[in-house]
Design a protein around this motif. Structure first.
Motif, PDB file in Angstrom:
ATOM      1  N   ASN A  62       0.849  -1.194   0.000  1.00 49.08           N
ATOM      2  CA  ASN A  62       0.000   0.000   0.000  1.00 49.08           C
ATOM      3  C   ASN A  62       0.884   1.243   0.000  1.00 49.08           C
ATOM      4  N   LYS A  63       1.000   1.867  -1.159  1.00 51.99           N
ATOM      5  CA  LYS A  63       1.933   2.982  -1.313  1.00 51.99           C
ATOM      6  C   LYS A  63       1.592   4.162  -0.405  1.00 51.99           C
ATOM      7  N   GLU A  64       0.336   4.290   0.021  1.00 53.35           N
ATOM      8  CA  GLU A  64      -0.041   5.374   0.929  1.00 53.35           C
ATOM      9  C   GLU A  64       0.672   5.235   2.268  1.00 53.35           C
ATOM     10  N   ASP A  65       0.972   3.999   2.663  1.00 51.36           N
ATOM     11  CA  ASP A  65       1.645   3.770   3.951  1.00 51.36           C
ATOM     12  C   ASP A  65       3.051   4.354   3.974  1.00 51.36           C
ATOM     13  N   LEU A  66       3.648   4.523   2.785  1.00 51.42           N
ATOM     14  CA  LEU A  66       5.016   5.034   2.714  1.00 51.42           C
ATOM     15  C   LEU A  66       5.128   6.479   3.200  1.00 51.42           C
ATOM     16  N   HIS A  67       3.998   7.189   3.166  1.00 52.26           N
ATOM     17  CA  HIS A  67       4.022   8.593   3.594  1.00 52.26           C
ATOM     18  C   HIS A  67       4.162   8.736   5.101  1.00 52.26           C
TER      19      HIS A  67
ATOM     20  N   LYS B 240       9.050   9.819   6.378  1.00 53.41           N
ATOM     21  CA  LYS B 240       7.705  10.295   5.996  1.00 53.41           C
ATOM     22  C   LYS B 240       7.732  11.192   4.756  1.00 53.41           C
ATOM     23  N   PRO B 241       8.222  10.671   3.636  1.00 48.41           N
ATOM     24  CA  PRO B 241       8.347  11.499   2.425  1.00 48.41           C
ATOM     25  C   PRO B 241       7.001  11.797   1.757  1.00 48.41           C
ATOM     26  N   GLU B 242       6.908  12.977   1.184  1.00 49.22           N
ATOM     27  CA  GLU B 242       5.715  13.318   0.401  1.00 49.22           C
ATOM     28  C   GLU B 242       5.712  12.537  -0.909  1.00 49.22           C
ATOM     29  N   LYS B 243       6.899  12.365  -1.487  1.00 51.02           N
ATOM     30  CA  LYS B 243       7.043  11.626  -2.735  1.00 51.02           C
ATOM     31  C   LYS B 243       8.093  10.530  -2.545  1.00 51.02           C
ATOM     32  N   PRO B 244       7.671   9.351  -2.082  1.00 47.76           N
ATOM     33  CA  PRO B 244       8.637   8.264  -1.826  1.00 47.76           C
ATOM     34  C   PRO B 244       9.391   7.880  -3.099  1.00 47.76           C
ATOM     35  N   LYS B 245      10.692   7.685  -2.967  1.00 47.90           N
ATOM     36  CA  LYS B 245      11.524   7.343  -4.114  1.00 47.90           C
ATOM     37  C   LYS B 245      11.567   5.840  -4.382  1.00 47.90           C
ATOM     38  N   THR B 246      11.197   5.027  -3.376  1.00 50.94           N
ATOM     39  CA  THR B 246      11.146   3.573  -3.549  1.00 50.94           C
ATOM     40  C   THR B 246       9.933   3.046  -2.780  1.00 50.94           C
ATOM     41  N   ASP B 247       9.740   1.726  -2.832  1.00 54.51           N
ATOM     42  CA  ASP B 247       8.664   1.110  -2.045  1.00 54.51           C
ATOM     43  C   ASP B 247       9.228   0.361  -0.839  1.00 54.51           C
TER      44      ASP B 247
END
Length: 250
Positions: A143-148, A167-174
């Protein structure tokens, strides 16, 4: 090796469950979350002592729990003497507090007390020994939203950490980073230097991007279920998964 368990938060997102009970001592079946975490640490033979750092509000709760512990490690509950979110030290501040108070001059396993997981800490420690470098834990987040809301790592082909953002706004990886860290003996003094330079004392992951500018850090990438008990929804979901026998099933 020493272990520092971070348990000094106030878990306000879990109210009313945690108004009078620390999050780590909430029950999952017949065990507490902390019991499940400690069971994993007990498997690591090289860990000598476990220091549970908490706050003034929950110090007595953890002391009472410690009297029930019958495992092979030394257990000590440490009060950081904070009383609210307004004067808390932050995770890295708490780590420094324990290092100074206990005069720790050893390698350290640093862990959150509210994450349950289905991988062996021995595998983490074994890779740490092999690399002979500071180490973080990471796993792929569906769930890519969790990366934030977590640390995100960039790794090379050998799993050396090239970049890290909390807590990146735009994650660079998963690759999400779990709150499990192994630090070498010669890294301990750097925690104080990090804080003395005025860096963020809060989430433990903030230390990592600063550290990779000083020395090599590697990642243990695991493929197993990890559950962060941070909200009522995540807690009740874990309770239901346990009841259904699917706690660690993907």
């Amino acid at each position: 090796m020493q272990c520092v368990l971070l348990a000094a938060g106030y878990a306000t997102r879990l109210y009313p469950l945690t108004e009078n009970m620390p999050k780590a001592l909430l029950k999952l079946g017949d065990k507490t979350i902390l019991d499940m975490v400690i069971d994993k640490i007990d498997e690591v033979e090289s860990v000598e002592n476990i220091y549970i750092v908490t706050n003034e509000k929950f110090y007595t709760n953890f002391c009472d729990w410690s009297k029930t512990y019958t495992g092979p490690k030394g257990i000590k509950v440490i009060n950081d003497h904070t009383t609210s979110n307004d004067n808390r030290l932050g995770a890295i501040g708490d780590l420094k507090y324990v290092i100074d108070l206990e005069k720790i001059d050893d390698e350290i396993l640093v862990m959150a007390s509210d994450n349950i997981f289905d991988f062996s800490l021995n595998s983490f420690v074994n890779l740490y020994r092999e690399k002979d470098c500071d180490m973080i834990c990471a796993h792929r987040i569906e769930n890519k939203e969790d990366l934030h809301s977590m640390g995100v790592a960039e790794l090379d082909e050998n799993n050396k950490v090239l970049g890290f953002e909390e807590k990146p706004e735009k994650p660079k990886t998963d690759l999400g980073v779990s709150p499990f860290y192994l630090y070498k003996k010669d890294t301990i003094s750097l925690v104080g230097q990090y804080l003395a330079e005025g860096n963020n004392p809060d989430a433990p992951g903030h230390f990592v991007p600063w550290l990779i500018g000083k020395k090599p850090v590697y990642a243990y990438v695991f493929d197993a279920v990890r559950i962060d008990i941070g909200t009522p929804e995540s807690y009740y979901d874990a309770c239901n998964r346990l009841k259904n026998g699917t706690l660690f099933k993907k």
